[in-house]
Design an enzyme around this catalytic site. Sequence first.
Site, mmCIF file in Angstrom:
data_model
loop_
_atom_site.group_PDB
_atom_site.id
_atom_site.type_symbol
_atom_site.label_atom_id
_atom_site.label_comp_id
_atom_site.label_asym_id
_atom_site.label_seq_id
_atom_site.Cartn_x
_atom_site.Cartn_y
_atom_site.Cartn_z
ATOM 1 N N HIS A 89 0.755 -1.326 -0.217
ATOM 2 C CA HIS A 89 0.159 -0.225 -0.122
ATOM 3 C C HIS A 89 0.971 1.352 0.063
ATOM 4 O O HIS A 89 1.893 1.299 0.540
ATOM 5 C CB HIS A 89 -0.917 0.054 1.343
ATOM 6 C CG HIS A 89 -2.098 -0.711 1.222
ATOM 7 N ND1 HIS A 89 -3.022 -0.847 0.035
ATOM 8 C CD2 HIS A 89 -2.713 -1.839 2.016
ATOM 9 C CE1 HIS A 89 -4.000 -1.506 0.185
ATOM 10 N NE2 HIS A 89 -3.699 -2.104 1.416
ATOM 11 N N CYS A 139 0.224 2.458 -4.632
ATOM 12 C CA CYS A 139 -0.577 3.517 -4.967
ATOM 13 C C CYS A 139 0.208 4.993 -4.696
ATOM 14 O O CYS A 139 0.925 5.114 -3.997
ATOM 15 C CB CYS A 139 -1.894 3.697 -4.644
ATOM 16 S SG CYS A 139 -3.140 2.171 -5.074
#
Length: 313
Positions: A89, A139
Amino acid sequence: MEKGKKLAVLVGCNYPNTKNALHGCHNDVLAMRDVLINRFRFDSKNIELLTDKPGSLVMPTGANIMKALHQMVDQAQPGDVLYFHYSGHGTLIEKPFLPFSKEEAIVPTDFNLITNVDFRYLVNRVPKGATFTVLSDSCHSGELIDKEKEQIGPSNHINEDSSPSCSKPKAIPYESVLHHLSSMTNINTTDIGTHLLQVFGADASLRFRLPRVELDFFKSLKQDEGILLSGCQTDETSADVTSEKGMAYGAFSNAVQLVFKENSGPLTNREVITLARKVLRMQQFEQHPCLYCSDENAEAAFLSQYATASPIT
């Protein structure tokens, strides 16, 4: 004849048994380890692998990731190639002193954020003549090395169709990170730095430990040997995919590995990103990998002189 050492740190965070769980990150770094050994002739002894697979002896916490990266940089000498692959993440940190401005961070398993400031500090420590390549399949990973020059970025993409429905974004919203840390400190503030310092102390990011004046001092504006290949732009998300056959992987990591499988000769950093963009476009993913580095390194072979002519088998 090859020169110098080839050192790598590979980190895959699946966040198992959490609401933020991903599925392909362990597979990403295991596959990349094979690529490094079989194609780029890394010695397996010089590859450190950190995953949050149950039973792992060293978990990919913020402190453990930074320890591994600093140890890699500490060993570096002119001519060495350093490589960091991260699959997990990412998030965007809001800057309290600059409204509407955000900066990039990766999210280790313990939420001890590693920011673009930390990567800038690491790159600044790399000796002249060595290179430090970061490939981040996360991301909001554009510009993850602070102040690095954009070679392929937001100005180079064309809008495409939507991504497959079987994918999950590799992002944790900033508000979720803040809520998680607030639950650990019980401090009523929206300043994420306060929470990170309370929980992690000296292991917290330099972004929160150093005064702004000191941060500005070491943020290099000169040409250096930092090379960032990001899975997407700062305003985009990277996909964690589960195929119809049940195989899980990060879309960007998989695209890069396909690029190497289909091209046997050396590829420049620019070519790797350009070809990975084509792969993702064909697969209908709405993410646009980016390249940040000096002009010279954009045209240099990925992982420098260590590319070989033999394809992956």
